[in-house]
Structure formats: structure tokens, C-alpha cells
Design a protein around this motif. Structure first.
Motif, PDB file in Angstrom:
ATOM      1  N   ASN A 181       0.823  -1.209   0.000  1.00 34.62           N
ATOM      2  CA  ASN A 181       0.000   0.000   0.000  1.00 34.62           C
ATOM      3  C   ASN A 181       0.858   1.260   0.000  1.00 34.62           C
ATOM      4  N   GLN A 182       2.027   1.201   0.639  1.00 31.15           N
ATOM      5  CA  GLN A 182       2.902   2.374   0.649  1.00 31.15           C
ATOM      6  C   GLN A 182       3.424   2.654  -0.761  1.00 31.15           C
ATOM      7  N   GLU A 183       3.764   1.615  -1.506  1.00 36.43           N
ATOM      8  CA  GLU A 183       4.212   1.801  -2.888  1.00 36.43           C
ATOM      9  C   GLU A 183       3.079   2.361  -3.751  1.00 36.43           C
ATOM     10  N   LYS A 184       1.860   1.869  -3.525  1.00 39.23           N
ATOM     11  CA  LYS A 184       0.702   2.397  -4.261  1.00 39.23           C
ATOM     12  C   LYS A 184       0.487   3.872  -3.927  1.00 39.23           C
ATOM     13  N   ALA A 185       0.671   4.214  -2.651  1.00 38.05           N
ATOM     14  CA  ALA A 185       0.509   5.607  -2.224  1.00 38.05           C
ATOM     15  C   ALA A 185       1.571   6.494  -2.875  1.00 38.05           C
ATOM     16  N   GLN A 186       2.801   5.987  -2.993  1.00 41.70           N
ATOM     17  CA  GLN A 186       3.851   6.757  -3.658  1.00 41.70           C
ATOM     18  C   GLN A 186       3.502   6.999  -5.119  1.00 41.70           C
ATOM     19  N   GLN A 187       2.986   5.987  -5.793  1.00 37.57           N
ATOM     20  CA  GLN A 187       2.578   6.164  -7.190  1.00 37.57           C
ATOM     21  C   GLN A 187       1.436   7.164  -7.305  1.00 37.57           C
ATOM     22  N   LEU A 188       0.504   7.087  -6.368  1.00 37.03           N
ATOM     23  CA  LEU A 188      -0.619   8.021  -6.376  1.00 37.03           C
ATOM     24  C   LEU A 188      -0.138   9.455  -6.140  1.00 37.03           C
ATOM     25  N   LEU A 189       0.858   9.640  -5.292  1.00 36.59           N
ATOM     26  CA  LEU A 189       1.418  10.977  -5.073  1.00 36.59           C
ATOM     27  C   LEU A 189       1.981  11.554  -6.373  1.00 36.59           C
ATOM     28  N   GLY A 190       2.643  10.721  -7.150  1.00 30.99           N
ATOM     29  CA  GLY A 190       3.145  11.169  -8.448  1.00 30.99           C
ATOM     30  C   GLY A 190       2.013  11.600  -9.357  1.00 30.99           C
ATOM     31  N   LEU A 191       0.923  10.848  -9.344  1.00 27.64           N
ATOM     32  CA  LEU A 191      -0.254  11.195 -10.148  1.00 27.64           C
ATOM     33  C   LEU A 191      -0.864  12.511  -9.671  1.00 27.64           C
ATOM     34  N   VAL A 192      -0.949  12.692  -8.363  1.00 28.23           N
ATOM     35  CA  VAL A 192      -1.493  13.936  -7.795  1.00 28.23           C
ATOM     36  C   VAL A 192      -0.662  15.128  -8.266  1.00 28.23           C
ATOM     37  N   ARG A 193       0.662  14.970  -8.272  1.00 31.07           N
ATOM     38  CA  ARG A 193       1.549  16.050  -8.736  1.00 31.07           C
ATOM     39  C   ARG A 193       1.303  16.367 -10.202  1.00 31.07           C
ATOM     40  N   ARG A 194       1.221  15.313 -11.021  1.00 34.07           N
ATOM     41  CA  ARG A 194       0.986  15.531 -12.458  1.00 34.07           C
ATOM     42  C   ARG A 194      -0.381  16.144 -12.724  1.00 34.07           C
ATOM     43  N   ALA A 195      -1.345  15.872 -11.832  1.00 36.80           N
ATOM     44  CA  ALA A 195      -2.690  16.431 -11.988  1.00 36.80           C
ATOM     45  C   ALA A 195      -2.764  17.883 -11.502  1.00 36.80           C
ATOM     46  N   GLY A 196      -1.680  18.380 -10.917  1.00 38.33           N
ATOM     47  CA  GLY A 196      -1.665  19.767 -10.450  1.00 38.33           C
ATOM     48  C   GLY A 196      -2.393  19.972  -9.138  1.00 38.33           C
ATOM     49  N   GLN A 197      -2.555  18.918  -8.358  1.00 39.00           N
ATOM     50  CA  GLN A 197      -3.288  19.008  -7.099  1.00 39.00           C
ATOM     51  C   GLN A 197      -2.377  18.897  -5.881  1.00 39.00           C
ATOM     52  N   LEU A 198      -1.087  19.177  -6.074  1.00 36.13           N
ATOM     53  CA  LEU A 198      -0.107  19.039  -5.004  1.00 36.13           C
ATOM     54  C   LEU A 198       0.570  20.385  -4.747  1.00 36.13           C
ATOM     55  N   THR A 199       0.618  20.774  -3.486  1.00 38.93           N
ATOM     56  CA  THR A 199       1.366  21.955  -3.068  1.00 38.93           C
ATOM     57  C   THR A 199       2.640  21.461  -2.412  1.00 38.93           C
ATOM     58  N   THR A 200       3.800  21.965  -2.849  1.00 39.68           N
ATOM     59  CA  THR A 200       5.068  21.486  -2.303  1.00 39.68           C
ATOM     60  C   THR A 200       5.837  22.623  -1.657  1.00 39.68           C
ATOM     61  N   GLY A 201       6.679  22.271  -0.708  1.00 42.06           N
ATOM     62  CA  GLY A 201       7.499  23.256  -0.024  1.00 42.06           C
ATOM     63  C   GLY A 201       6.835  23.741   1.247  1.00 42.06           C
ATOM     64  N   GLU A 202       7.660  24.085   2.221  1.00 47.56           N
ATOM     65  CA  GLU A 202       7.132  24.440   3.534  1.00 47.56           C
ATOM     66  C   GLU A 202       6.241  25.675   3.512  1.00 47.56           C
ATOM     67  N   GLN A 203       6.696  26.756   2.895  1.00 52.49           N
ATOM     68  CA  GLN A 203       5.924  28.001   2.923  1.00 52.49           C
ATOM     69  C   GLN A 203       4.613  27.884   2.157  1.00 52.49           C
ATOM     70  N   PHE A 204       4.645  27.254   0.996  1.00 52.80           N
ATOM     71  CA  PHE A 204       3.416  27.088   0.213  1.00 52.80           C
ATOM     72  C   PHE A 204       2.443  26.146   0.913  1.00 52.80           C
ATOM     73  N   THR A 205       2.981  25.119   1.565  1.00 50.53           N
ATOM     74  CA  THR A 205       2.116  24.190   2.300  1.00 50.53           C
ATOM     75  C   THR A 205       1.479  24.895   3.491  1.00 50.53           C
ATOM     76  N   LEU A 206       2.246  25.699   4.210  1.00 50.46           N
ATOM     77  CA  LEU A 206       1.667  26.471   5.324  1.00 50.46           C
ATOM     78  C   LEU A 206       0.552  27.390   4.825  1.00 50.46           C
ATOM     79  N   ALA A 207       0.779  28.021   3.689  1.00 52.45           N
ATOM     80  CA  ALA A 207      -0.242  28.909   3.122  1.00 52.45           C
ATOM     81  C   ALA A 207      -1.499  28.129   2.755  1.00 52.45           C
ATOM     82  N   SER A 208      -1.337  26.918   2.204  1.00 51.99           N
ATOM     83  CA  SER A 208      -2.515  26.125   1.825  1.00 51.99           C
ATOM     84  C   SER A 208      -3.251  25.608   3.064  1.00 51.99           C
TER      85      SER A 208
END
Length: 100
Positions: free
Chosen positions: A3-30
Motif C-alpha cells: 500500500n505504501q508503494e501504491k501511495a507513492q505512485q498516487l502521489l506522483g499522479l497527484v503532482r501531475r494532476a496539479g493538485q499538489l502543493t510542495t514546499g514548507e511556505q506554500f504548504t503552510l499557506a494552503s
């Protein structure tokens, strides 16, 4: 595949879909504007970073997951990061299910 490997793959998909905020400051803002549905924090982050995001997500009642290490998280999204936020509720629910 675990399940952890599936979650890692899903995270990649989330990033490609533009639904991921990365970095400390941007994450705090979100977190502050409540667009974050799930925050994923590397479990080997510094003590200060761990405390900051644990406190902030608890204060705003946003789910927090600390399953991944920095290396796992970075490999999943293709960039070096310690913390990310998922903005889409559907992706967040699927990740929570995989990581629980």
C-alpha cells in the motif's frame, strides 16, 4: 505491491494532476487558506518542522500523515521535499485509505 508503494505512485499522479502543493511556505499557506485536504510530512524532518506542521494541522483540523521519509517523498513526486499538501479531497481520501 504494498500500500505504501501504491501511495507513492498516487502521489506522483497527484503532482501531475496539479493538485499538489510542495514546499514548507506554500504548504503552510494552503493550510491557512484551508485548500489543503491532507498534509504529508516526512517523518525524518527536523524537530522544529515536525512540531510546526503538527501544531498547524491540528489547529486547522487538517489530516496529517507521517508515513514517508524524505527520500520516499522526494522519489514519489520527483523533487526534493519534506512536506507536501494534497488539494483534492478525492485524492486525499484515497491516500488516507492506502496509508491507514
Amino acid at each position: 505491491m504494498t500500500n505504501q508503494e501504491k501511495a507513492q505512485q498516487l502521489l506522483g499522479l497527484v503532482r501531475r494532476a496539479g493538485q499538489l502543493t510542495t514546499g514548507e511556505q506554500f504548504t503552510l499557506a494552503s493550510i491557512r487558506d484551508r485548500s489543503a485536504k491532507l498534509v504529508i510530512l516526512a517523518n525524518d524532518a527536523s524537530d522544529n518542522t515536525l512540531k510546526q506542521f503538527r501544531d498547524k494541522t491540528a489547529s486547522y483540523q487538517i489530516s496529517l500523515d507521517e508515513t514517508f521519509t524524505k527520500a520516499d517523498l522526494s522519489a514519489a513526486i520527483g523533487m526534493k521535499r519534506t512536506v507536501v499538501a494534497i488539494k483534492d479531497a478525492g485524492f486525499a481520501d484515497k491516500l488516507k485509505a492506502l496509508l491507514s
